[in-house]
Each structure stands twice: as C-alpha cells, then as structure tokens.
Design a protein around this motif. Sequence first.
Motif, PDB file in Angstrom:
ATOM      1  N   THR A 101      48.441  45.413  37.093  1.00  0.00           N
ATOM      2  CA  THR A 101      47.175  45.148  36.407  1.00  0.00           C
ATOM      3  C   THR A 101      46.391  44.056  37.116  1.00  0.00           C
ATOM      4  O   THR A 101      45.169  44.156  37.297  1.00  0.00           O
ATOM      5  CB  THR A 101      47.435  44.736  34.952  1.00  0.00           C
ATOM      6  OG1 THR A 101      48.121  45.795  34.277  1.00  0.00           O
ATOM      7  CG2 THR A 101      46.132  44.435  34.229  1.00  0.00           C
ATOM      8  N   THR A 102      47.106  43.005  37.558  1.00  0.00           N
ATOM      9  CA  THR A 102      46.460  41.924  38.305  1.00  0.00           C
ATOM     10  C   THR A 102      45.865  42.429  39.606  1.00  0.00           C
ATOM     11  O   THR A 102      44.735  42.074  39.978  1.00  0.00           O
ATOM     12  CB  THR A 102      47.470  40.801  38.597  1.00  0.00           C
ATOM     13  OG1 THR A 102      48.013  40.314  37.362  1.00  0.00           O
ATOM     14  CG2 THR A 102      46.812  39.651  39.339  1.00  0.00           C
ATOM     15  N   VAL A 103      46.631  43.285  40.303  1.00  0.00           N
ATOM     16  CA  VAL A 103      46.139  43.865  41.555  1.00  0.00           C
ATOM     17  C   VAL A 103      44.885  44.688  41.296  1.00  0.00           C
ATOM     18  O   VAL A 103      43.892  44.598  42.032  1.00  0.00           O
ATOM     19  CB  VAL A 103      47.235  44.733  42.202  1.00  0.00           C
ATOM     20  CG1 VAL A 103      46.660  45.564  43.351  1.00  0.00           C
ATOM     21  CG2 VAL A 103      48.369  43.862  42.719  1.00  0.00           C
ATOM     22  N   SER A 104      44.909  45.490  40.234  1.00  0.00           N
ATOM     23  CA  SER A 104      43.755  46.330  39.908  1.00  0.00           C
ATOM     24  C   SER A 104      42.515  45.486  39.620  1.00  0.00           C
ATOM     25  O   SER A 104      41.422  45.780  40.105  1.00  0.00           O
ATOM     26  CB  SER A 104      44.090  47.212  38.702  1.00  0.00           C
ATOM     27  OG  SER A 104      43.000  48.039  38.367  1.00  0.00           O
ATOM     28  N   ILE A 105      42.688  44.417  38.840  1.00  0.00           N
ATOM     29  CA  ILE A 105      41.556  43.540  38.520  1.00  0.00           C
ATOM     30  C   ILE A 105      41.024  42.861  39.778  1.00  0.00           C
ATOM     31  O   ILE A 105      39.803  42.779  39.991  1.00  0.00           O
ATOM     32  CB  ILE A 105      41.980  42.492  37.476  1.00  0.00           C
ATOM     33  CG1 ILE A 105      42.289  43.176  36.136  1.00  0.00           C
ATOM     34  CG2 ILE A 105      40.895  41.428  37.294  1.00  0.00           C
ATOM     35  CD1 ILE A 105      42.870  42.243  35.089  1.00  0.00           C
ATOM     36  N   ALA A 106      41.945  42.383  40.637  1.00  0.00           N
ATOM     37  CA  ALA A 106      41.531  41.713  41.869  1.00  0.00           C
ATOM     38  C   ALA A 106      40.741  42.652  42.769  1.00  0.00           C
ATOM     39  O   ALA A 106      39.730  42.263  43.380  1.00  0.00           O
ATOM     40  CB  ALA A 106      42.759  41.178  42.604  1.00  0.00           C
ATOM     41  N   ILE A 107      41.197  43.913  42.851  1.00  0.00           N
ATOM     42  CA  ILE A 107      40.500  44.890  43.689  1.00  0.00           C
ATOM     43  C   ILE A 107      39.097  45.157  43.153  1.00  0.00           C
ATOM     44  O   ILE A 107      38.126  45.249  43.917  1.00  0.00           O
ATOM     45  CB  ILE A 107      41.323  46.192  43.776  1.00  0.00           C
ATOM     46  CG1 ILE A 107      42.551  45.952  44.668  1.00  0.00           C
ATOM     47  CG2 ILE A 107      40.487  47.338  44.313  1.00  0.00           C
ATOM     48  CD1 ILE A 107      43.512  47.105  44.697  1.00  0.00           C
ATOM     49  N   TRP A 108      38.974  45.281  41.831  1.00  0.00           N
ATOM     50  CA  TRP A 108      37.653  45.479  41.242  1.00  0.00           C
ATOM     51  C   TRP A 108      36.740  44.289  41.523  1.00  0.00           C
ATOM     52  O   TRP A 108      35.555  44.461  41.829  1.00  0.00           O
ATOM     53  CB  TRP A 108      37.786  45.697  39.737  1.00  0.00           C
ATOM     54  CG  TRP A 108      37.853  47.141  39.352  1.00  0.00           C
ATOM     55  CD1 TRP A 108      38.960  47.875  39.088  1.00  0.00           C
ATOM     56  CD2 TRP A 108      36.734  48.026  39.193  1.00  0.00           C
ATOM     57  NE1 TRP A 108      38.615  49.164  38.775  1.00  0.00           N
ATOM     58  CE2 TRP A 108      37.254  49.284  38.821  1.00  0.00           C
ATOM     59  CE3 TRP A 108      35.351  47.880  39.320  1.00  0.00           C
ATOM     60  CZ2 TRP A 108      36.439  50.393  38.583  1.00  0.00           C
ATOM     61  CZ3 TRP A 108      34.537  48.988  39.081  1.00  0.00           C
ATOM     62  CH2 TRP A 108      35.087  50.217  38.720  1.00  0.00           C
ATOM     63  N   ILE A 109      37.282  43.092  41.415  1.00  0.00           N
ATOM     64  CA  ILE A 109      36.467  41.901  41.667  1.00  0.00           C
ATOM     65  C   ILE A 109      35.977  41.879  43.111  1.00  0.00           C
ATOM     66  O   ILE A 109      34.797  41.636  43.392  1.00  0.00           O
ATOM     67  CB  ILE A 109      37.273  40.626  41.347  1.00  0.00           C
ATOM     68  CG1 ILE A 109      37.504  40.521  39.837  1.00  0.00           C
ATOM     69  CG2 ILE A 109      36.541  39.378  41.856  1.00  0.00           C
ATOM     70  CD1 ILE A 109      38.401  39.365  39.428  1.00  0.00           C
ATOM     71  N   ILE A 110      36.894  42.162  44.059  1.00  0.00           N
ATOM     72  CA  ILE A 110      36.509  42.163  45.479  1.00  0.00           C
ATOM     73  C   ILE A 110      35.468  43.247  45.745  1.00  0.00           C
ATOM     74  O   ILE A 110      34.480  43.024  46.456  1.00  0.00           O
ATOM     75  CB  ILE A 110      37.758  42.381  46.364  1.00  0.00           C
ATOM     76  CG1 ILE A 110      38.714  41.187  46.230  1.00  0.00           C
ATOM     77  CG2 ILE A 110      37.357  42.558  47.822  1.00  0.00           C
ATOM     78  CD1 ILE A 110      40.050  41.394  46.902  1.00  0.00           C
ATOM     79  N   GLY A 111      35.682  44.440  45.156  1.00  0.00           N
ATOM     80  CA  GLY A 111      34.725  45.524  45.352  1.00  0.00           C
ATOM     81  C   GLY A 111      33.360  45.187  44.776  1.00  0.00           C
ATOM     82  O   GLY A 111      32.325  45.472  45.395  1.00  0.00           O
ATOM     83  N   LEU A 112      33.336  44.583  43.594  1.00  0.00           N
ATOM     84  CA  LEU A 112      32.061  44.215  42.983  1.00  0.00           C
ATOM     85  C   LEU A 112      31.351  43.125  43.776  1.00  0.00           C
ATOM     86  O   LEU A 112      30.118  43.113  43.866  1.00  0.00           O
ATOM     87  CB  LEU A 112      32.290  43.766  41.536  1.00  0.00           C
ATOM     88  CG  LEU A 112      32.697  44.878  40.549  1.00  0.00           C
ATOM     89  CD1 LEU A 112      33.039  44.287  39.199  1.00  0.00           C
ATOM     90  CD2 LEU A 112      31.581  45.912  40.410  1.00  0.00           C
ATOM     91  N   LEU A 113      32.136  42.201  44.360  1.00  0.00           N
ATOM     92  CA  LEU A 113      31.516  41.174  45.206  1.00  0.00           C
ATOM     93  C   LEU A 113      30.860  41.808  46.423  1.00  0.00           C
ATOM     94  O   LEU A 113      29.793  41.371  46.877  1.00  0.00           O
ATOM     95  CB  LEU A 113      32.576  40.150  45.636  1.00  0.00           C
ATOM     96  CG  LEU A 113      33.054  39.183  44.545  1.00  0.00           C
ATOM     97  CD1 LEU A 113      34.166  38.278  45.081  1.00  0.00           C
ATOM     98  CD2 LEU A 113      31.890  38.345  44.016  1.00  0.00           C
TER      99      LEU A 113
END
Length: 414
Positions: free
Chosen positions: A277-289
Amino acid sequence: MREMFAEVFASIRMNKQRSILAGVSTAWGIFMLIVLVGVGQGLIRGISSNYDYMSYNILHIMPGTTAMPFMGRQEGRKINLDDDDAAFLESQFPETVSKVIPMVNKEMQASKGRYSTVLQVWGVAPGYMNARYIQVKYGRDINDLDLQNHRKVCLLSTRLSSLLLSTKGSDALGQYVELGGVPFMVVGIYEPVRSFILVNDAFVPRPTATFLWEPSGHYDELCLFLDGLDTKEANGQFKLEMYDEMSKHKSFDNSDVAALNIEENMDFFLLVSGLLTTVSIAIWIIGLLALVSGIVGVGNIMFMSVKDRTFELGLRRVLGASDFSIMSLVLLEAIITMLIFGYVGMMAGIGVMRIVSVMTADMGSSAYNVFGSMDVEISMVLAANVVLVIGGLIAGWAPARQAIRMELTDALNS
C-alpha cells in the motif's frame, strides 16, 4: 457553446508552437503517471501472487509437548489433537472460526511399477485445496462420499504424476499408485502453486488416512479457517484467547508455549499488504508530481495567451460579455489542451504497459514472480481523465481570473 468550442480550437491553431510546448509536458506527465502506476500494480500483483498459498485466514495448530508442570502433572506430556478438539474450537469461537479441518500428515514411499519416490501424504477434507489456492488441473477434488466411504483415492501433483505415471494430464486419472504399500486410485492432478510448495505431496481422504496410518485417532494438525480478523491487534487477541481456552480444554498452563505449536501468516500478510500500500501511494505521488509539471506548463501558456489576447478580451467586455463567459473561454481552452495532449500521453502509456506486460508474461519464474500483469485497469483510465480535467481547471483558473480583473482602459489601449 459551439461558438465557444470553435474559438478555443481557433486559438490553439493560431498558437500551434505554444500549445505544443504546453502539451508535451502534459503528455509526458500523464505518460509517466500511467507507466509508474502500471509498474506499481504489476509489482503488487506479482508479489501478492507469490503468497496465495499462504492464505492469511488460515491458522494451523499442531501437537506439542508441555515444558511446564500443571496441577500436579509433570512437564514432558504430549498434547494430542482429536475430533473433540476440532468440535470444541468451532463451538467456542463460532463468529471467528468458520471451519476446522483435522489433518493427518505422514511421510512414506509412493511407487508405481519400477518407479518410486518419498513424499508427504496429507489426509484432508473437501474444501482444503480451494482454501490453499491449489488448482485441481485434471479430475476432481476429494468429496464427501470419499470421506463417508473411506475410499482409497488420491490427488497427485503434476510432478508426481509425471514421475510415477509418466504423464501430467488426464491420462493419469483412474490409474493406481501405492502409498505406503496401499493402492490408491488417482482421481485428480493438481498444479503446485509454486515449484517449491507441495510439489512432492499427495492428498487422500482424512478418514482413510486415519484408518490406515493413525488408528489412535490423533491428528497431526488442525487447520482453522478464520473470518473477521482484519487487523494485527484482532489477530493477536484471538490467538491469546484461543490458546487460553485450549489450555483449559487440554489441561496445560496457558503460558506454556510449547504445549501446542501455532503457525499462521496473517501478521506477515498485514506487513506485506502495508508495504505494498505504501509503495502504491508513493508511486501515485511521484506520478502526480510528474503531471504537475504539465499543469504548470499549461498554466504558463494560458497566462501568455491571456496577455496576447488582452485587447480581444477587453473588447468582449465592452460589448457586454459576462465575466463568466470570459472565464469559461479561458478555462475551456486549458481543459481541452490538457485533454488532447493528455490522451496522447495516456494512450502511449497504456500501449507501453501492454507491450511490457506481454513481453514479461513468460519471464516470471515459477518459483517466484517479481511482476504480474502490468495492464492498466479501466479504473486507472477513468482516474486519469478526472486528473486531466482537474489539472485543466487548475491550470486555467489563475489566467481566467486575470482575464476578468484587467482594467478596461488598459485592455483597449494595449
């Protein structure tokens, strides 16, 4: 509305270079978002598939030997498990324990003609294979009639079938193999979930295994299927309560951890689930940035567009255009720019993920898969559309506000 769309597309055509520069950053941002989320989902699917066989809602209780005296009884007593214990657990925890499957587990020799091997034989009940995510590839699973009639039937893995019967397919069904010197008819061939899990194991009806190899009626394991334990705290509390009740039922000290051997995987599963779940959230954050850079680019271009069209927008206000219509025109141009180039980046990202998913489909090890399918789900596409529209609104809001706040005299004199 048609005229407004025509004006927006005319503005984009008149400023092709500027629009393309803004669109490239948008396309790249949404492309990176799709790729990162696709890779992240593939990682989650791959890692999750490696632990399907360790279903977190299963708890195993195995006999132990007491290490502490209890009520005048010396340590070193063997704590056996039987049908009474299975019934006790089901009645004591009706809301948590949905089923208890007693199991017999014996190591023995299997043979067919001149072929032989040493394997583990499990005496189980119907439903165990499905609960452990074990796929019966050919034939059938053990059923209730097998238990009632003490049938000598078995399920073999594809490897055992190939070794003993020289076939992995349906040709093995109906043939006989000897397990511990007793002939059993093969009724099913299962596919091991991993190359190192259950590859040398055979499954037979539990009453048959008990009659042949455990006449005492004791079991080697009680397999508990649990419901409603969704947190580490709830899982830990249940284990404490279960052990305390079993200590009273079997007459041993509840602090004697050697009396019964407990194996369960929920704590591990919760850990893995939290990490994924942490990995998924981190990936979304990086993608949104990455997408933010596209939004900033479109916003800058819209500021330039408003500045270049100062006289036009001022003339519109003099002729009676409302602030809402002017804001709508600027916002619509920003949204359309985001959508056009966003779809280009989105389609490119989906295409790349599809190609990578096909290329890596046969590269995963049967023992351990790092990545699963990287195909982008429809929910991701819908989310990307929402992100693009919101991004367009954000990119166009400040320029639109500037357009309606300009002084008319300055606009007409520009």
